[in-house]
Design an enzyme around this catalytic site. Sequence first.
Site, PDB file in Angstrom:
ATOM      1  N   ASN A 115       0.876  -1.179   0.000  1.00  0.00           N
ATOM      2  CA  ASN A 115       0.000   0.000   0.000  1.00  0.00           C
ATOM      3  C   ASN A 115       0.912   1.227   0.000  1.00  0.00           C
ATOM      4  O   ASN A 115       1.495   1.566   1.028  1.00  0.00           O
ATOM      5  CB  ASN A 115      -0.893  -0.030   1.247  1.00  0.00           C
ATOM      6  CG  ASN A 115      -1.690   1.247   1.426  1.00  0.00           C
ATOM      7  OD1 ASN A 115      -1.793   2.063   0.492  1.00  0.00           O
ATOM      8  ND2 ASN A 115      -2.255   1.444   2.602  1.00  0.00           N
TER       9      ASN A 115
ATOM     10  N   LYS B 255       0.139   4.308  -0.341  1.00  0.00           N
ATOM     11  CA  LYS B 255      -0.480   5.530   0.202  1.00  0.00           C
ATOM     12  C   LYS B 255      -0.169   6.715  -0.727  1.00  0.00           C
ATOM     13  O   LYS B 255      -0.149   6.546  -1.937  1.00  0.00           O
ATOM     14  CB  LYS B 255       0.000   5.767   1.640  1.00  0.00           C
ATOM     15  CG  LYS B 255      -0.118   4.498   2.490  1.00  0.00           C
ATOM     16  CD  LYS B 255       0.098   4.688   3.955  1.00  0.00           C
ATOM     17  CE  LYS B 255      -0.097   3.363   4.661  1.00  0.00           C
ATOM     18  NZ  LYS B 255      -0.078   3.466   6.100  1.00  0.00           N
TER      19      LYS B 255
ATOM     20  N   HIS C 212      -9.521   1.142   4.591  1.00  0.00           N
ATOM     21  CA  HIS C 212      -8.209   1.304   5.227  1.00  0.00           C
ATOM     22  C   HIS C 212      -8.364   2.229   6.437  1.00  0.00           C
ATOM     23  O   HIS C 212      -9.183   3.150   6.424  1.00  0.00           O
ATOM     24  CB  HIS C 212      -7.195   1.879   4.232  1.00  0.00           C
ATOM     25  CG  HIS C 212      -5.824   1.900   4.833  1.00  0.00           C
ATOM     26  ND1 HIS C 212      -5.385   2.942   5.600  1.00  0.00           N
ATOM     27  CD2 HIS C 212      -4.829   0.982   4.814  1.00  0.00           C
ATOM     28  CE1 HIS C 212      -4.151   2.661   6.024  1.00  0.00           C
ATOM     29  NE2 HIS C 212      -3.797   1.479   5.563  1.00  0.00           N
TER      30      HIS C 212
ATOM     31  N   GLU D 198      -6.818   4.675   7.472  1.00  0.00           N
ATOM     32  CA  GLU D 198      -6.716   6.123   7.205  1.00  0.00           C
ATOM     33  C   GLU D 198      -8.012   6.658   6.596  1.00  0.00           C
ATOM     34  O   GLU D 198      -8.408   7.794   6.847  1.00  0.00           O
ATOM     35  CB  GLU D 198      -5.488   6.400   6.320  1.00  0.00           C
ATOM     36  CG  GLU D 198      -4.210   6.270   7.153  1.00  0.00           C
ATOM     37  CD  GLU D 198      -3.023   5.685   6.438  1.00  0.00           C
ATOM     38  OE1 GLU D 198      -2.936   5.787   5.213  1.00  0.00           O
ATOM     39  OE2 GLU D 198      -2.169   5.096   7.132  1.00  0.00           O
TER      40      GLU D 198
ATOM     41  N   GLU E 107      -5.543  -4.994  10.376  1.00  0.00           N
ATOM     42  CA  GLU E 107      -4.509  -3.993  10.623  1.00  0.00           C
ATOM     43  C   GLU E 107      -4.831  -3.228  11.905  1.00  0.00           C
ATOM     44  O   GLU E 107      -5.644  -2.285  11.873  1.00  0.00           O
ATOM     45  CB  GLU E 107      -4.431  -3.007   9.458  1.00  0.00           C
ATOM     46  CG  GLU E 107      -4.085  -3.658   8.134  1.00  0.00           C
ATOM     47  CD  GLU E 107      -3.523  -2.637   7.160  1.00  0.00           C
ATOM     48  OE1 GLU E 107      -2.375  -2.788   6.756  1.00  0.00           O
ATOM     49  OE2 GLU E 107      -4.232  -1.671   6.826  1.00  0.00           O
TER      50      GLU E 107
ATOM     51  N   GLY F 176       2.201   2.246  10.683  1.00  0.00           N
ATOM     52  CA  GLY F 176       3.134   3.366  10.523  1.00  0.00           C
ATOM     53  C   GLY F 176       3.794   3.798  11.820  1.00  0.00           C
ATOM     54  O   GLY F 176       4.405   4.863  11.884  1.00  0.00           O
TER      55      GLY F 176
ATOM     56  N   SER G 215       3.279  -2.126  10.367  1.00  0.00           N
ATOM     57  CA  SER G 215       4.716  -2.124  10.662  1.00  0.00           C
ATOM     58  C   SER G 215       5.416  -3.440  10.306  1.00  0.00           C
ATOM     59  O   SER G 215       6.354  -3.855  10.982  1.00  0.00           O
ATOM     60  CB  SER G 215       4.973  -1.760  12.123  1.00  0.00           C
ATOM     61  OG  SER G 215       4.563  -0.415  12.368  1.00  0.00           O
TER      62      SER G 215
HETATM   63  P1  PGA Z   1       2.732   0.278   7.617  1.00  0.00           P
HETATM   64  O1  PGA Z   1       1.290   0.497   6.946  1.00  0.00           O
HETATM   65  O2  PGA Z   1       3.288  -1.025   7.066  1.00  0.00           O
HETATM   66  O3  PGA Z   1       3.538   1.458   7.197  1.00  0.00           O
HETATM   67  O4  PGA Z   1       2.518   0.185   9.088  1.00  0.00           O
HETATM   68  C1  PGA Z   1       0.409  -0.568   6.731  1.00  0.00           C
HETATM   69  C2  PGA Z   1      -0.858  -0.077   6.071  1.00  0.00           C
HETATM   70  O5  PGA Z   1      -1.275   1.061   6.323  1.00  0.00           O
HETATM   71  O6  PGA Z   1      -1.486  -0.795   5.282  1.00  0.00           O
END
Ligand code: PGA
Length: 257
Positions: free
Chosen positions: A9, A11, A95, A97, A167, A173, A213
């Site tokens: 992903n 983003k 997601h 976000e 997630e 993140g 992460s």
């Molecule tokens: P990350 O993000 O691996 O940077 O923690 C995962 C995601 O948002 O799908």
Amino acid sequence: MGTPVIAGNWKMHKTPQEGRTFARQLSTKALNLPEVDFILFPSATGLHSIHEALVDTAIEMGGQNMHHEQSGAFTGENSAEMLVACGCQWVLIGHSERRHVFAEPADSRPLKVATALGAGLKVMLCVGELLEQRDQGRTQEVLREQLSNDLGQLQRFPVESVVIAYEPVWAIGTGVVATTQQAGEAHGMVRGVLRDLYPDDDLGAVKVLYGGSVKSSNAAELIGTPGIDGFLIGGASLELDEFVNIAEIAKQELRSA
Ligand code: PGA
């Protein structure tokens, strides 16, 4: 576990040109990893040119979001049909976000899921609890609420076309990864909720990915955890070598399983 899914992903990272270069390089490296199902989720602006780099490869691609209507006065949005026309096989829905940063209305998600499937897209539905919800012992309740809401329009669970990505929001993140015990338990909860929602369906082949992460340094432990079928990777998917390393690790674990 079947073939591991390794999804990136991106983003709001990578221009179309950067994405295309990455896609070309990944497609060469992926030839050595036929046991891995790669999916890239670039930003909407990159989809068309990245698709051109992925034609004739086994790597699939998806949009990071979509609107549930087919067209209309929705400035800034993309429809399922547009994603398909850009070469997408997939779309990410829900997601964290979208849920928490953009406060996406919950009632749009079941519509998005149904519209995406109707347009021939496969759906990667993201679910996960906030830290305070986990601390309050509400993880299972939150997962149940999200899955039953978001899948609410589906009479049957289309195992071939819907993948769930668990997630935990506190792990996205942040560099804080779920322990294998936390991830294993939550994956069990997701599967349990799906069994309750679809008691008559054969859910044996449903795929549940972990995200939050994931890096090459923690991938082996996680992929070795029963119930984890692959990863949805944010930060670590931006760097080709790191992304491919994670895929190598997933493949090794699959072989030794
Ligand atoms: P990350 O993000 O691996 O940077 O923690 C995962 C995601 O948002 O799908």
